[in-house]
Design a protein around this motif. Structure first.
Motif, PDB file in Angstrom:
ATOM      1  N   TRP A 173      33.007   5.790  21.766  1.00 11.31           N
ATOM      2  CA  TRP A 173      33.987   5.168  22.608  1.00 11.31           C
ATOM      3  C   TRP A 173      34.667   6.231  23.732  1.00 11.31           C
ATOM      4  O   TRP A 173      35.043   5.494  24.966  1.00 11.31           O
ATOM      5  CB  TRP A 173      35.289   4.828  21.732  1.00 11.31           C
ATOM      6  N   ALA A 174      34.678   7.445  23.403  1.00  9.73           N
ATOM      7  CA  ALA A 174      35.086   8.236  24.399  1.00  9.73           C
ATOM      8  C   ALA A 174      34.140   8.411  25.546  1.00  9.73           C
ATOM      9  O   ALA A 174      34.640   8.421  26.873  1.00  9.73           O
ATOM     10  CB  ALA A 174      35.296   9.912  24.061  1.00  9.73           C
ATOM     11  N   ASP A 175      32.880   8.322  25.305  1.00 11.87           N
ATOM     12  CA  ASP A 175      31.835   8.344  26.483  1.00 11.87           C
ATOM     13  C   ASP A 175      31.927   7.103  27.460  1.00 11.87           C
ATOM     14  O   ASP A 175      32.145   6.845  28.635  1.00 11.87           O
ATOM     15  CB  ASP A 175      30.462   8.409  25.801  1.00 11.87           C
ATOM     16  N   LEU A 176      32.320   5.860  26.465  1.00 11.77           N
ATOM     17  CA  LEU A 176      32.584   4.549  27.346  1.00 11.77           C
ATOM     18  C   LEU A 176      33.808   4.520  28.306  1.00 11.77           C
ATOM     19  O   LEU A 176      33.583   4.006  29.223  1.00 11.77           O
ATOM     20  CB  LEU A 176      32.521   3.551  26.227  1.00 11.77           C
ATOM     21  N   ALA A 177      34.878   5.266  27.856  1.00 16.54           N
ATOM     22  CA  ALA A 177      36.050   5.206  28.206  1.00 16.54           C
ATOM     23  C   ALA A 177      36.030   6.034  29.388  1.00 16.54           C
ATOM     24  O   ALA A 177      36.456   5.704  30.605  1.00 16.54           O
ATOM     25  CB  ALA A 177      37.078   5.878  27.510  1.00 16.54           C
ATOM     26  N   THR A 178      35.260   7.291  29.503  1.00 18.44           N
ATOM     27  CA  THR A 178      35.131   8.141  30.878  1.00 18.44           C
ATOM     28  C   THR A 178      33.840   7.901  31.647  1.00 18.44           C
ATOM     29  O   THR A 178      34.078   8.588  32.794  1.00 18.44           O
ATOM     30  CB  THR A 178      34.895   9.656  30.267  1.00 18.44           C
ATOM     31  N   TRP A 223      30.849  -3.607  25.224  1.00 16.31           N
ATOM     32  CA  TRP A 223      30.518  -2.525  24.450  1.00 16.31           C
ATOM     33  C   TRP A 223      31.688  -1.765  23.523  1.00 16.31           C
ATOM     34  O   TRP A 223      31.246  -1.372  22.389  1.00 16.31           O
ATOM     35  CB  TRP A 223      30.036  -1.622  25.557  1.00 16.31           C
ATOM     36  N   ALA A 224      32.651  -1.782  23.940  1.00 23.06           N
ATOM     37  CA  ALA A 224      33.834  -1.537  23.076  1.00 23.06           C
ATOM     38  C   ALA A 224      33.837  -2.213  21.947  1.00 23.06           C
ATOM     39  O   ALA A 224      33.841  -1.590  20.524  1.00 23.06           O
ATOM     40  CB  ALA A 224      35.065  -1.513  23.794  1.00 23.06           C
ATOM     41  N   ALA A 225      33.698  -3.455  21.777  1.00 24.97           N
ATOM     42  CA  ALA A 225      33.530  -4.356  20.623  1.00 24.97           C
ATOM     43  C   ALA A 225      32.190  -3.978  19.932  1.00 24.97           C
ATOM     44  O   ALA A 225      32.179  -3.919  18.640  1.00 24.97           O
ATOM     45  CB  ALA A 225      33.533  -5.903  20.858  1.00 24.97           C
ATOM     46  N   VAL A 226      31.068  -3.808  20.618  1.00 24.37           N
ATOM     47  CA  VAL A 226      29.786  -3.487  19.894  1.00 24.37           C
ATOM     48  C   VAL A 226      29.748  -2.051  19.216  1.00 24.37           C
ATOM     49  O   VAL A 226      29.393  -1.932  18.090  1.00 24.37           O
ATOM     50  CB  VAL A 226      28.660  -3.357  20.899  1.00 24.37           C
ATOM     51  N   ILE A 244      25.013   0.679  13.737  1.00 25.65           N
ATOM     52  CA  ILE A 244      24.541   0.120  14.759  1.00 25.65           C
ATOM     53  C   ILE A 244      25.070   0.196  16.253  1.00 25.65           C
ATOM     54  O   ILE A 244      24.409   0.396  17.231  1.00 25.65           O
ATOM     55  CB  ILE A 244      23.911  -1.275  14.426  1.00 25.65           C
ATOM     56  N   GLY A 245      26.377  -0.152  16.195  1.00 24.00           N
ATOM     57  CA  GLY A 245      27.099  -0.130  17.330  1.00 24.00           C
ATOM     58  C   GLY A 245      26.859   1.121  18.342  1.00 24.00           C
ATOM     59  O   GLY A 245      26.437   1.040  19.498  1.00 24.00           O
TER      60      GLY A 245
END
Length: 84
Positions: free
Chosen positions: A37-42, A55-58, A64-65
């Motif tokens: 989540w941190a990687d996705l957010a930045t 992607w946040a939901a996955v 697995i997500g």
């Protein structure tokens, strides 16, 4: 007589070793998800393969997500912002 199957035990019924394993695996899962989540957010939108919201939901899907995010969600490699 218990109606619970062999995989449904109460915390008190677990051995100390089983409790430790549950805590270690749970901690690893949370750490992996938090890192994803941190990687996705930045990560900039143009470096995400698809929707950030999806992607946040996955990533919320156990094991697995987050693994899917690190494998298929990022478009550019580990050069993101000079960090790994």
């Amino acid at each position: 007589m218990s109606t619970r199957g062999p995989w449904r035990r109460r915390w008190q019924e677990l051995t100390p070793r089983q409790r430790t394993l549950v805590l270690v695996l749970g901690s690893a899962q949370l750490s992996l998800a938090a890192t994803a989540w941190a990687d996705l957010a930045t990560r900039p939108v143009d470096e995400v393969n698809g929707s950030k919201v999806r992607w946040a939901a996955v990533i919320a899907i156990n094991w697995i997500g987050p693994l899917a995010w690190f494998r298929w969600g990022r478009l550019s490699g580990p050069t993101h912002g000079g960090r790994l």
